[in-house]
Design a protein around this motif. Structure first.
Motif, short mmCIF file in Angstrom:
data_model
loop_
_atom_site.label_atom_id
_atom_site.label_comp_id
_atom_site.label_asym_id
_atom_site.label_seq_id
_atom_site.Cartn_x
_atom_site.Cartn_y
_atom_site.Cartn_z
N ILE A 7 0.83 -1.21 0.00
CA ILE A 7 0.00 0.00 0.00
C ILE A 7 0.86 1.26 0.00
CG2 ILE A 7 -1.92 -1.14 1.17
CD1 ILE A 7 -1.08 0.35 3.74
N PHE A 8 2.15 1.09 0.31
CA PHE A 8 3.05 2.23 0.36
C PHE A 8 3.92 2.35 -0.89
CE2 PHE A 8 2.64 1.18 5.01
CZ PHE A 8 1.80 2.25 5.31
N VAL A 9 3.56 1.64 -1.96
CA VAL A 9 4.35 1.70 -3.18
C VAL A 9 4.31 3.12 -3.74
CG1 VAL A 9 4.43 0.98 -5.61
CG2 VAL A 9 4.11 -0.72 -3.81
N ILE A 10 5.49 3.63 -4.08
CA ILE A 10 5.63 4.99 -4.59
C ILE A 10 6.03 4.92 -6.05
CG2 ILE A 10 6.93 7.14 -4.38
CD1 ILE A 10 5.05 6.51 -2.03
N LYS A 11 5.36 5.69 -6.91
CA LYS A 11 5.75 5.73 -8.32
C LYS A 11 5.61 7.15 -8.83
CE LYS A 11 5.14 3.26 -12.70
NZ LYS A 11 6.19 4.08 -13.23
N HIS A 12 6.67 7.63 -9.50
CA HIS A 12 6.64 8.99 -10.01
C HIS A 12 5.63 9.12 -11.15
CE1 HIS A 12 9.33 6.98 -12.89
NE2 HIS A 12 8.93 7.89 -13.75
N ASN A 13 5.27 10.36 -11.46
CA ASN A 13 4.42 10.61 -12.64
C ASN A 13 5.34 10.81 -13.85
OD1 ASN A 13 5.47 13.15 -12.12
ND2 ASN A 13 3.53 14.06 -11.57
N ASN A 169 5.05 26.97 3.71
CA ASN A 169 5.82 26.66 4.92
C ASN A 169 5.35 25.34 5.51
OD1 ASN A 169 7.72 27.06 6.97
ND2 ASN A 169 6.19 27.95 8.30
N GLY A 170 6.31 24.51 5.86
CA GLY A 170 6.01 23.30 6.60
C GLY A 170 5.40 22.18 5.78
N GLU A 171 5.05 21.13 6.49
CA GLU A 171 4.51 19.93 5.85
C GLU A 171 3.14 20.18 5.22
OE1 GLU A 171 3.47 15.41 7.28
OE2 GLU A 171 5.24 16.36 8.14
N ALA A 172 2.41 21.16 5.72
CA ALA A 172 1.08 21.46 5.18
C ALA A 172 1.17 21.84 3.70
CB ALA A 172 0.43 22.59 5.97
N PHE A 173 2.22 22.57 3.31
CA PHE A 173 2.36 22.96 1.90
C PHE A 173 2.71 21.74 1.05
CE2 PHE A 173 4.81 24.64 -1.75
CZ PHE A 173 3.79 25.37 -2.34
N TRP A 174 3.53 20.85 1.59
CA TRP A 174 3.85 19.60 0.89
C TRP A 174 2.57 18.80 0.63
CZ3 TRP A 174 3.33 14.54 2.89
CH2 TRP A 174 3.93 13.53 2.13
N LYS A 175 1.73 18.67 1.65
CA LYS A 175 0.46 17.95 1.51
C LYS A 175 -0.45 18.63 0.49
CE LYS A 175 0.34 15.81 6.09
NZ LYS A 175 -0.38 15.69 7.38
N HIS A 176 -0.53 19.96 0.56
CA HIS A 176 -1.37 20.71 -0.38
C HIS A 176 -0.91 20.47 -1.82
CE1 HIS A 176 -3.51 24.04 -2.28
NE2 HIS A 176 -2.35 24.46 -2.75
N SER A 177 0.41 20.46 -2.03
CA SER A 177 0.95 20.28 -3.38
C SER A 177 0.62 18.89 -3.92
CB SER A 177 2.47 20.49 -3.37
OG SER A 177 2.78 21.80 -2.94
N LEU A 178 0.66 17.89 -3.05
CA LEU A 178 0.26 16.54 -3.46
C LEU A 178 -1.22 16.48 -3.79
CD1 LEU A 178 2.14 14.20 -0.94
CD2 LEU A 178 2.49 14.32 -3.41
N GLU A 179 -2.04 17.07 -2.95
CA GLU A 179 -3.49 17.03 -3.14
C GLU A 179 -3.90 17.68 -4.46
OE1 GLU A 179 -4.74 18.85 0.47
OE2 GLU A 179 -4.48 17.02 1.66
N CYS A 180 -3.13 18.69 -4.89
CA CYS A 180 -3.43 19.37 -6.16
C CYS A 180 -3.20 18.47 -7.37
CB CYS A 180 -2.59 20.63 -6.29
SG CYS A 180 -3.11 21.98 -5.21
N LEU A 181 -2.47 17.36 -7.18
CA LEU A 181 -2.18 16.44 -8.28
C LEU A 181 -3.25 15.38 -8.48
CD1 LEU A 181 1.66 15.86 -7.80
CD2 LEU A 181 0.53 17.30 -9.50
N GLY A 182 -4.25 15.34 -7.60
CA GLY A 182 -5.34 14.39 -7.77
C GLY A 182 -5.38 13.32 -6.70
N SER A 183 -6.37 12.46 -6.81
CA SER A 183 -6.69 11.51 -5.74
C SER A 183 -5.55 10.54 -5.45
CB SER A 183 -7.96 10.73 -6.08
OG SER A 183 -7.82 10.07 -7.32
N TYR A 185 -2.30 10.92 -5.56
CA TYR A 185 -1.25 11.53 -4.77
C TYR A 185 -1.79 12.13 -3.47
CZ TYR A 185 1.37 10.69 -8.97
OH TYR A 185 1.96 10.07 -10.05
N LYS A 186 -3.08 12.40 -3.45
CA LYS A 186 -3.71 12.88 -2.21
C LYS A 186 -3.55 11.83 -1.11
CE LYS A 186 -8.02 15.08 -0.74
NZ LYS A 186 -9.38 15.50 -1.17
N THR A 187 -3.61 10.56 -1.49
CA THR A 187 -3.43 9.46 -0.54
C THR A 187 -2.02 9.49 0.05
OG1 THR A 187 -4.95 8.13 -1.84
CG2 THR A 187 -3.59 6.96 -0.25
N TRP A 188 -1.04 9.88 -0.75
CA TRP A 188 0.35 9.91 -0.27
C TRP A 188 0.51 10.86 0.91
CZ3 TRP A 188 4.50 9.96 -4.69
CH2 TRP A 188 4.29 8.87 -5.52
#
Length: 198
Positions: A7-13, A169-183, A185-188
């Protein structure tokens, strides 16, 4: 246990990086500068790449290092990366007309420029909040190095430069950037930093 780790498999786009792209670190990257980081590429050529980590704010402020800025509003400094870590850089949205010799890197986004002009601009009382970001050091990749890191799934590339870069700033921006890429990466964004601890 190995099956559960699937479930933690990571794959680039498959987005090709370019000047102005964002590099979003994979969830389990442990390197201090790049853990849960978002990097803005300001240069990307066949010879190498240069960028700045956007979301690692330090306790340092610009005002303490330059005469004449002591009474200006506090200007934070961010960790840009491990290269030239004693040198200060800046990105901004002020444009070349206000800051000469600025290099365009995206829509309404510029790298560097004449610092003396910027300093005078601040001393004149202009507000630079969310318009200028100062970064200590930069992140650099030699020829093909970034390409290999992307292939090894260390980074996801986004060509969507968000309007929140100056506030990042911080991890919140990292999460926001992932969420902007779609469902997918939102899981990541919900992954633990170390899956072995779960």
């Amino acid at each position: 246990m190995a099956a559960n780790n699937n479930i933690f498999v990571i794959k680039h786009n498959d987005v090709i990086p370019s000047r102005g792209s964002l590099l979003i670190s994979e969830p389990f990257l442990q390197e201090a500068y790049f853990q849960r980081s978002v990097v803005l590429l300001v240069e990307h050529t066949k010879e190498g790449s240069m960028g700045f980590v956007l979301n690692k704010r330090t306790d340092l402020i610009v005002n303490d290092f330059f005469e004449g800025l002591e009474n200006a509003p506090k200007i934070p400094i961010y960790l840009g990366g491990p290269v030239a870590s004693n040198k200060l850089f800046f990105i901004h949205s002020l444009g070349e007309l206000i800051i000469p010799h600025s290099m365009p890197i995206g829509e309404n986004l510029y790298f560097d420029g004449n610092f003396d002009v910027l300093k005078d601009y601040i001393q004149s009382g202009y507000d630079i909040t969310d318009k200028v970001k100062f970064l200590l050091g930069y992140s650099g990749w030699e020829k093909d190095q970034l390409k290999e890191e992307i292939k090894s799934n260390s980074w996801i590339v986004s060509n969507m430069v968000t309007e929140n870069i100056m506030k990042a700033n911080g991890e919140a921006f990292w999460k926001h950037s992932l969420e902007c890429l779609g469902s997918k990466y939102k899981t990541w964004a919900k992954f633990p930093k170390d899956p072995d601890l779960n």
